[in-house]
Scaffold this motif. Structure first.
Motif, PDB file in Angstrom:
ATOM      1  N   ALA A  18       9.939  16.922  -1.946  1.00 40.80           N
ATOM      2  CA  ALA A  18      10.401  16.696  -3.118  1.00 40.80           C
ATOM      3  C   ALA A  18      10.027  15.046  -3.527  1.00 40.80           C
ATOM      4  O   ALA A  18      10.298  14.544  -2.516  1.00 40.80           O
ATOM      5  CB  ALA A  18      11.506  17.123  -3.688  1.00 40.80           C
ATOM      6  N   LEU A  19       9.707  14.757  -4.763  1.00 37.63           N
ATOM      7  CA  LEU A  19       9.561  13.427  -4.924  1.00 37.63           C
ATOM      8  C   LEU A  19      10.207  13.209  -6.085  1.00 37.63           C
ATOM      9  O   LEU A  19      10.538  13.919  -7.124  1.00 37.63           O
ATOM     10  CB  LEU A  19       8.210  13.011  -5.387  1.00 37.63           C
ATOM     11  N   ILE A  20      11.081  11.914  -5.999  1.00 39.83           N
ATOM     12  CA  ILE A  20      12.376  11.723  -7.139  1.00 39.83           C
ATOM     13  C   ILE A  20      11.713  10.347  -7.575  1.00 39.83           C
ATOM     14  O   ILE A  20      11.759   9.408  -6.824  1.00 39.83           O
ATOM     15  CB  ILE A  20      13.646  11.541  -6.642  1.00 39.83           C
ATOM     16  N   LEU A  21      11.579  10.429  -8.784  1.00 36.41           N
ATOM     17  CA  LEU A  21      11.153   8.793  -9.601  1.00 36.41           C
ATOM     18  C   LEU A  21      11.848   8.475 -10.634  1.00 36.41           C
ATOM     19  O   LEU A  21      12.739   9.302 -11.267  1.00 36.41           O
ATOM     20  CB  LEU A  21       9.634   9.032  -9.951  1.00 36.41           C
ATOM     21  N   ASP A  41       0.741  -1.309  -0.071  1.00 40.00           N
ATOM     22  CA  ASP A  41      -0.010   0.126   0.069  1.00 40.00           C
ATOM     23  C   ASP A  41       1.009   1.212  -0.089  1.00 40.00           C
ATOM     24  O   ASP A  41       1.166   1.823   1.027  1.00 40.00           O
ATOM     25  CB  ASP A  41      -0.884  -0.158   1.184  1.00 40.00           C
ATOM     26  N   MET A  42       1.476   1.449  -1.060  1.00 41.43           N
ATOM     27  CA  MET A  42       2.556   2.614  -1.262  1.00 41.43           C
ATOM     28  C   MET A  42       1.811   3.806  -0.965  1.00 41.43           C
ATOM     29  O   MET A  42       2.610   4.876  -0.800  1.00 41.43           O
ATOM     30  CB  MET A  42       3.251   2.387  -2.663  1.00 41.43           C
ATOM     31  N   TYR A  91       4.721   0.962  -7.650  1.00 41.08           N
ATOM     32  CA  TYR A  91       4.955   1.651  -6.356  1.00 41.08           C
ATOM     33  C   TYR A  91       5.366   3.418  -6.738  1.00 41.08           C
ATOM     34  O   TYR A  91       5.045   3.941  -6.067  1.00 41.08           O
ATOM     35  CB  TYR A  91       6.489   1.077  -5.689  1.00 41.08           C
ATOM     36  N   SER A  92       5.971   3.398  -7.891  1.00 48.93           N
ATOM     37  CA  SER A  92       6.248   4.913  -8.225  1.00 48.93           C
ATOM     38  C   SER A  92       5.041   5.762  -8.532  1.00 48.93           C
ATOM     39  O   SER A  92       4.770   6.761  -8.488  1.00 48.93           O
ATOM     40  CB  SER A  92       7.257   4.954  -9.332  1.00 48.93           C
ATOM     41  N   ILE A  93       4.359   4.828  -9.421  1.00 50.20           N
ATOM     42  CA  ILE A  93       2.767   5.721  -9.826  1.00 50.20           C
ATOM     43  C   ILE A  93       2.026   5.956  -8.465  1.00 50.20           C
ATOM     44  O   ILE A  93       1.634   7.002  -8.412  1.00 50.20           O
ATOM     45  CB  ILE A  93       1.943   4.586 -10.689  1.00 50.20           C
TER      46      ILE A  93
END
Length: 170
Positions: A125-128, A104-105, A135-137
């Motif tokens: 910030a979010l680094i993808l 459950d990301m 999980y990144s979505i």
């Protein structure tokens, strides 16, 4: 019946072979192998650099695909060969109802952001990765929702994964 199951490591080489923490992937592979043996099955590990066409020459009864990406080539090959499989993480964009084990990301990301906010004012910030994994979505969905609810600007960086080098290699 071949009594053989494949564990497909769809994780990018940069993670699977890099200096990052690949212990989770080995733990999954070991647990799957133990469970398979208890049920009279053997397992083979398919590395991320294998060609998805490998399933044309290997008779297997089923597979586990770890961290499939959008339009995952391994999942597609297994479907073409009518091999049942389960994924560790959802296959983004898959339209067929298939079995998966997922985290459950969204909840985990929200908890992490709440923790940062409880420590004082923050502008996270979010680094993808450029690769689309479930999980990144989900992290992006949670981050977007969290920042919008608080009226915070979004700082989203996407990056191409590169192999991490340790200081000893320098």
């Amino acid at each position: 019946l071949t009594r053989l199951l494949a564990i497909v490591n769809a994780v990018p080489d940069e993670i699977a072979d890099g200096d990052g923490d690949a212990s989770m992937y080995m733990a999954v592979a070991s647990a799957a192998a133990r469970a398979a043996l208890r049920s009279g099955y053997a397992t083979i590990l398919i590395p991320p650099d294998a060609e998805p066409g490998i399933f044309s020459g290997i008779a297997i009864d089923g597979a586990v695909v770890m961290d499939p990406q959008t339009a995952d080539p391994f999942s597609a090959a297994l479907r073409r060969h009518n091999v049942p499989f389960v994924t560790i993480g959802r296959e983004p964009g898959a339209t067929e109802a298939e079995w998966c084990v997922d985290s459950d990301m969204i909840h985990a990301t929200t908890l992490l952001l709440d923790h940062f906010a409880a420590s004082g004012p923050c502008r996270p910030a979010l680094i993808l990765s450029l690769e689309q994994r479930s999980y990144s979505i989900d992290a992006l969905v949670a981050y977007s929702r969290w920042t919008e609810e608080r009226g915070l600007p979004q700082v989203i960086v996407t990056a191409l994964l590169t192999r991490f080098r340790s200081r000893q290699e320098d």
